[in-house]
Scaffold this motif. Structure first.
Motif, PDB file in Angstrom:
ATOM      1  N   GLU A 298      67.716  38.658  64.575  1.00 53.98           N
ATOM      2  CA  GLU A 298      68.020  38.671  65.889  1.00 53.98           C
ATOM      3  C   GLU A 298      66.677  38.456  66.547  1.00 53.98           C
ATOM      4  OE1 GLU A 298      69.321  38.132  69.609  1.00 53.98           O
ATOM      5  OE2 GLU A 298      70.648  38.344  67.721  1.00 53.98           O
ATOM      6  N   ALA A 299      65.310  39.168  66.131  1.00 51.45           N
ATOM      7  CA  ALA A 299      64.223  39.039  66.580  1.00 51.45           C
ATOM      8  C   ALA A 299      63.758  37.382  66.462  1.00 51.45           C
ATOM      9  CB  ALA A 299      63.233  40.049  66.175  1.00 51.45           C
ATOM     10  N   ILE A 300      64.019  37.182  65.126  1.00 53.82           N
ATOM     11  CA  ILE A 300      63.593  35.615  65.106  1.00 53.82           C
ATOM     12  C   ILE A 300      64.167  34.794  65.810  1.00 53.82           C
ATOM     13  CG2 ILE A 300      63.396  34.003  63.293  1.00 53.82           C
ATOM     14  CD1 ILE A 300      63.007  36.125  61.245  1.00 53.82           C
ATOM     15  N   ARG A 301      65.503  35.029  66.022  1.00 53.47           N
ATOM     16  CA  ARG A 301      66.318  34.048  66.854  1.00 53.47           C
ATOM     17  C   ARG A 301      66.039  34.125  68.401  1.00 53.47           C
ATOM     18  NH1 ARG A 301      70.916  36.516  65.934  1.00 53.47           N
ATOM     19  NH2 ARG A 301      71.037  35.586  64.185  1.00 53.47           N
ATOM     20  N   SER A 302      65.661  35.144  68.671  1.00 49.46           N
ATOM     21  CA  SER A 302      65.065  35.294  70.165  1.00 49.46           C
ATOM     22  C   SER A 302      63.594  34.476  70.176  1.00 49.46           C
ATOM     23  CB  SER A 302      64.958  36.932  70.490  1.00 49.46           C
ATOM     24  OG  SER A 302      64.312  36.740  71.789  1.00 49.46           O
ATOM     25  N   LEU A 303      62.750  34.778  69.133  1.00 47.76           N
ATOM     26  CA  LEU A 303      61.609  34.035  69.321  1.00 47.76           C
ATOM     27  C   LEU A 303      61.782  32.486  69.152  1.00 47.76           C
ATOM     28  CD1 LEU A 303      58.416  33.797  68.997  1.00 47.76           C
ATOM     29  CD2 LEU A 303      58.693  33.943  66.483  1.00 47.76           C
ATOM     30  N   THR A 304      62.680  32.050  68.213  1.00 45.09           N
ATOM     31  CA  THR A 304      62.905  30.701  68.296  1.00 45.09           C
ATOM     32  C   THR A 304      63.615  30.182  69.443  1.00 45.09           C
ATOM     33  OG1 THR A 304      63.443  30.809  65.876  1.00 45.09           O
ATOM     34  CG2 THR A 304      64.130  28.901  66.850  1.00 45.09           C
ATOM     35  N   ASN A 305      64.365  30.714  70.115  1.00 42.17           N
ATOM     36  CA  ASN A 305      65.015  30.267  71.447  1.00 42.17           C
ATOM     37  C   ASN A 305      63.753  30.103  72.590  1.00 42.17           C
ATOM     38  OD1 ASN A 305      67.457  29.882  70.347  1.00 42.17           O
ATOM     39  ND2 ASN A 305      68.202  32.080  70.885  1.00 42.17           N
ATOM     40  N   ARG A 306      62.890  31.191  72.571  1.00 44.50           N
ATOM     41  CA  ARG A 306      61.980  31.398  73.546  1.00 44.50           C
ATOM     42  C   ARG A 306      60.992  30.208  73.313  1.00 44.50           C
ATOM     43  NH1 ARG A 306      57.142  34.413  73.034  1.00 44.50           N
ATOM     44  NH2 ARG A 306      58.210  35.480  71.508  1.00 44.50           N
ATOM     45  N   LEU A 307      60.447  29.866  72.191  1.00 44.29           N
ATOM     46  CA  LEU A 307      59.695  28.794  71.977  1.00 44.29           C
ATOM     47  C   LEU A 307      60.145  27.550  72.416  1.00 44.29           C
ATOM     48  CD1 LEU A 307      57.640  30.113  68.711  1.00 44.29           C
ATOM     49  CD2 LEU A 307      57.166  30.133  71.095  1.00 44.29           C
ATOM     50  N   SER A 308      61.371  27.481  71.808  1.00 45.86           N
ATOM     51  CA  SER A 308      62.268  26.092  72.192  1.00 45.86           C
ATOM     52  C   SER A 308      62.436  25.704  73.594  1.00 45.86           C
ATOM     53  CB  SER A 308      63.599  26.171  71.358  1.00 45.86           C
ATOM     54  OG  SER A 308      64.255  25.024  71.607  1.00 45.86           O
ATOM     55  N   SER A 367      56.890  35.434  57.064  1.00 47.31           N
ATOM     56  CA  SER A 367      56.197  36.636  57.115  1.00 47.31           C
ATOM     57  C   SER A 367      56.143  37.329  58.529  1.00 47.31           C
ATOM     58  CB  SER A 367      54.330  36.222  56.800  1.00 47.31           C
ATOM     59  OG  SER A 367      54.355  35.784  55.518  1.00 47.31           O
ATOM     60  N   PHE A 368      57.286  37.106  59.050  1.00 43.42           N
ATOM     61  CA  PHE A 368      57.483  37.721  60.412  1.00 43.42           C
ATOM     62  C   PHE A 368      57.072  39.233  60.195  1.00 43.42           C
ATOM     63  CE2 PHE A 368      59.821  39.639  63.813  1.00 43.42           C
ATOM     64  CZ  PHE A 368      59.664  38.657  64.971  1.00 43.42           C
ATOM     65  N   PRO A 369      56.227  39.762  61.344  1.00 45.72           N
ATOM     66  CA  PRO A 369      55.984  39.173  62.562  1.00 45.72           C
ATOM     67  C   PRO A 369      54.736  38.265  62.674  1.00 45.72           C
ATOM     68  CG  PRO A 369      55.197  41.403  62.540  1.00 45.72           C
ATOM     69  CD  PRO A 369      55.837  41.022  61.157  1.00 45.72           C
ATOM     70  N   ALA A 370      54.165  37.983  61.505  1.00 40.22           N
ATOM     71  CA  ALA A 370      53.213  36.611  61.667  1.00 40.22           C
ATOM     72  C   ALA A 370      54.002  35.438  61.479  1.00 40.22           C
ATOM     73  CB  ALA A 370      52.233  36.925  60.219  1.00 40.22           C
ATOM     74  N   VAL A 371      53.784  34.628  62.483  1.00 36.88           N
ATOM     75  CA  VAL A 371      54.723  33.485  62.608  1.00 36.88           C
ATOM     76  C   VAL A 371      53.734  32.324  62.247  1.00 36.88           C
ATOM     77  CG1 VAL A 371      55.856  32.195  64.217  1.00 36.88           C
ATOM     78  CG2 VAL A 371      55.869  34.447  63.982  1.00 36.88           C
ATOM     79  N   ASN A 372      54.197  31.211  61.721  1.00 41.39           N
ATOM     80  CA  ASN A 372      53.572  29.857  61.518  1.00 41.39           C
ATOM     81  C   ASN A 372      54.376  28.880  62.392  1.00 41.39           C
ATOM     82  OD1 ASN A 372      53.009  27.108  60.173  1.00 41.39           O
ATOM     83  ND2 ASN A 372      51.693  28.409  59.177  1.00 41.39           N
ATOM     84  N   LEU A 373      53.497  28.226  63.363  1.00 38.15           N
ATOM     85  CA  LEU A 373      54.445  27.358  64.075  1.00 38.15           C
ATOM     86  C   LEU A 373      53.573  25.787  63.747  1.00 38.15           C
ATOM     87  CD1 LEU A 373      56.219  26.100  66.281  1.00 38.15           C
ATOM     88  CD2 LEU A 373      54.527  26.779  68.042  1.00 38.15           C
ATOM     89  N   GLN A 374      54.391  24.774  63.172  1.00 38.29           N
ATOM     90  CA  GLN A 374      53.689  23.601  62.667  1.00 38.29           C
ATOM     91  C   GLN A 374      54.110  22.432  63.689  1.00 38.29           C
ATOM     92  OE1 GLN A 374      55.020  21.091  59.491  1.00 38.29           O
ATOM     93  NE2 GLN A 374      53.696  22.359  58.393  1.00 38.29           N
ATOM     94  N   GLY A 375      53.325  21.469  63.968  1.00 33.70           N
ATOM     95  CA  GLY A 375      53.533  20.426  64.624  1.00 33.70           C
ATOM     96  C   GLY A 375      53.179  19.073  63.578  1.00 33.70           C
ATOM     97  N   ARG A 376      54.144  18.136  63.633  1.00 34.87           N
ATOM     98  CA  ARG A 376      53.525  16.926  62.650  1.00 34.87           C
ATOM     99  C   ARG A 376      54.404  15.865  63.355  1.00 34.87           C
ATOM    100  NH1 ARG A 376      57.898  17.362  57.972  1.00 34.87           N
ATOM    101  NH2 ARG A 376      58.895  18.934  58.681  1.00 34.87           N
ATOM    102  N   ILE A 377      53.621  14.783  63.309  1.00 32.71           N
ATOM    103  CA  ILE A 377      54.152  13.463  63.724  1.00 32.71           C
ATOM    104  C   ILE A 377      54.069  12.417  62.515  1.00 32.71           C
ATOM    105  CG2 ILE A 377      53.808  11.437  65.187  1.00 32.71           C
ATOM    106  CD1 ILE A 377      52.252  13.232  67.160  1.00 32.71           C
TER     107      ILE A 377
END
Length: 612
Positions: A298-308, A367-377
């Motif tokens: 649920e914490a990961i889902r909340s983080l995903t929605n917030r970042l999205s 590795s939550f709560p350590a998070v890796n956010l990646q952007g790629r084109i």
């Protein structure tokens, strides 16, 4: 003994397992001389290694300097070296220094250790007694247990390495197979906790924040932001080394914690200081009251929605800008197959073949709560050969709801907008050139060097046309290569080297400069059409590139005597720019990332999880 090597010795400053330290002076210069206590081959080698590791890191800010030394184990005579004269961390800090000064010191220590890790040097003896104040700044010293390539003295198997109260669990019984960088993170976090709380020793084991004894706020009254430090220390002392943040991320989190907060004016002057820590502890206890997988999901889902939600705004602005300027189709997809948010730009190409510029945002919470956010084109050109190329990639690590999270996300927002517009411009130039390119033969001269400007030999280059046909293949000699090509129109160049990351050139001219970058673990290679192996792993790979109905291209790799992404041997689907974890039968691990593909030609980056 009153003088050694021209240095006059006076009072004893300290002693350790391998030497005695005395105050030393030569002329006007003062230092601390460490003198080898025992004369044995093993002791001499360890003493030599201590100085070599410090000299290897001499250019890193925050490493205690060696002023002079006589440590060659093969030469006769007393072994000694002189260091800069320091103050202990605990002596430099006063009772009124405050938590902010403590964090400033440990941010500097983390940055120093992160730079050492980049040079493949691990300290292995981090504790408050080895953390100093020197020449106006914070410095790391006592490299007696440090490990590095070429080290003479090797610790026997089964023997613990490091300070017992600050020692990572994997260093107790199996230090030979442990990642010492992760152990340094563990020890530094324990040291931070001790200095921040004013305790004499750290509590044993990983830090469980559901128990008040582990929380800094239980020892400090009225300090703001202790919860963020608690989260960082808990993450850094995780039992499983792979779940700890890197030393670089520890430094970034501490610097973000130190960043000034925006003051909010209050209508009345009310002092809540004595309640701040209690409220933060109460909020934290509620947030972490349960540890079940359901709560974590649920914490990961909340983080995903917030970042999205937060990142959707700049994507919408980018979409509107492209559509208004060029009148081409642009779509935003949530929860696409290869990431949690995606911007897809449709670029018209000749012969009814489409091309797409695809910005993918991918969130890794393993590795939550350590998070890796990646952007790629990625450029996906659905021509006959199916050219797919990683144009841009950025990865940001942060602790969920940590001090560094908003800084990293805002940086990504700015970078991804600029990179998308640049990628679109380059793609249009490649697919719909604004000038006519002659088809007559061209002699192309290419120079290749690294980030320092050193010319590179043995760089592999493959020249491929838009139909996937190899026009030429060559290797640099002294950083230079010349190749005759029938044309430069729609020519793509794959560039790889056994010690650097790869790159792709999509708009070559007759005189070209290519810069390769990487770190000590970086590798790259060009392959296709046959089985290949990765250096350091036992097993083979065969890369496949198929065209499915509608010009869609499928990428995958067959594995022989290897497993991929913790699964069974066999076929593994690939995404450009997304790493695949490979493991052989001996337990060795490497991460393989497809960089680009056209026809049967694959460009691959890979790095080893350990020193193989």
């Amino acid at each position: 003994m009153n003088e050694i090597g021209g240095w006059r010795l006076s009072k004893k400053l300290g002693s350790g397992g391998n030497g005695i330290v005395r105050l030393a002076q030569k002329g006007e210069q003062k230092g601390a001389m460490k003198i080898l206590r025992y004369d044995s081959p093993k002791a001499r080698n360890r003493f030599h290694d201590e100085v070599m590791s410090m000299r290897l890191c001499a250019d890193i800010p925050g490493v205690l300097p060696v002023l002079e030394s006589q440590v060659d184990p093969d030469e006769p005579g007393q072994k000694w070296f002189v260091m800069g004269l320091v103050k202990l961390l605990t002596d430099q800090l006063s009772d009124r220094s405050g938590l902010r000064t403590v964090v400033q010191a440990f941010a500097a220590y983390a940055e120093t250790l992160a730079a050492m890790h980049q040079l493949k040097v691990s300290h292995r003896d981090i504790k408050p007694d080895n953390l100093f104040f020197y020449d106006g700044g914070w410095a790391v010293g006592d490299f007696g247990l440090a490990t590095f390539q070429g080290k003479k003295a090797v610790t026997g198997g089964g023997r613990k390495i490091g300070p017992i109260y600050y020692l990572a669990p994997e260093m107790l019984n199996d230090p030979g197979n442990a990642d010492e960088r992760c152990a340094d993170v563990f020890s530094l976090a324990k040291s931070l906790w001790v200095i921040a709380t004013g305790q004499h020793y750290p509590l044993p084991g990983s830090y469980d924040l559901d128990h008040s004894a582990f929380r800094i706020g239980s020892y400090l009254s009225g300090e703001r932001g202790v919860i963020e430090l608690d989260r960082l220390i808990a993450s850094a002392t995780a039992f499983e080394p792979s779940r700890r943040p890197s030393m670089k991320l520890v430094g970034e989190e501490l610097r973000a914690w130190l960043a000034p907060n925006v003051e909010i004016s209050m209508p009345t002057n009310i002092d809540f200081k004595e309640h701040i820590a209690a409220i933060e502890q109460w909020q934290h206890s509620r947030a972490r009251a349960a540890k079940s997988q359901k709560v974590r999901d649920e914490a990961i889902r909340s983080l995903t929605n917030r970042l999205s939600d937060y990142l959707n705004s700049p994507l919408s602005n980018l979409k509107n800008l492209i559509e208004k300027s060029l009148g081409i189709t642009t779509t935003i997809n949530k929860n696409p197959k290869c990431g949690f948010l995606e911007l897809r730009v449709e670029v018209p190409a000749d012969q009814d073949r489409l091309a797409f510029i695809i910005l993918i945002l991918d969130l890794n919470c393993e590795s939550f709560p350590a998070v890796n956010l990646q952007g790629r084109i990625i450029l996906e050109w659905r021509n006959k050969a199916g050219f797919i190329n990683l144009i841009w990639k950025r990865c940001y690590e942060f602790i969920e709801n940590g001090a560094d999270e908003p800084i990293k996300i805002d940086t990504l927002r700015a970078e991804m907008t600029e990179a998308t517009l640049k990628a679109l411009s380059e793609t249009l130039s490649l697919i719909i050139p604004s000038h006519k390119i002659e088809h007559k033969p061209k002699l192309v001269r290419i120079k290749v060097h690294d980030e320092k400007g050193d010319m590179l030999s043995g760089v592999s280059l493959r020249f491929i046309d838009s139909e996937g046909i190899t026009l030429a293949a060559a290797k640099t000699a002294n950083g230079i290569v010349e190749v005759a090509l029938p044309t430069l129109k729609n020519v793509v160049i794959f560039v790889a080297h056994g010690s650097f990351n790869s790159t792709v050139v999509t708009l070559p001219d007759e005189n070209l400069l290519v810069v390769l970058n990487g770190d000590p673990r970086s590798r790259s290679m060009i392959c296709g059409g046959s089985w290949v192996s990765l250096a350091g792993l036992k097993g083979e790979l065969a890369f496949v590139h198929d065209e499915i109905e509608g010009g869609i291209h499928r990428l995958y790799v067959h594995l022989k005597e290897l497993s991929g992404n913790s699964g069974a041997p066999g076929a593994v689907d690939l995404s450009i720019g997304k790493p695949v974890r490979l493991k052989d039968n001996a337990g060795r691990v490497a991460y393989m990332t497809p960089r680009a593909v056209i026809g049967d030609n694959y460009l691959i980056d890979f790095e080893h999880a350990g020193d193989l």
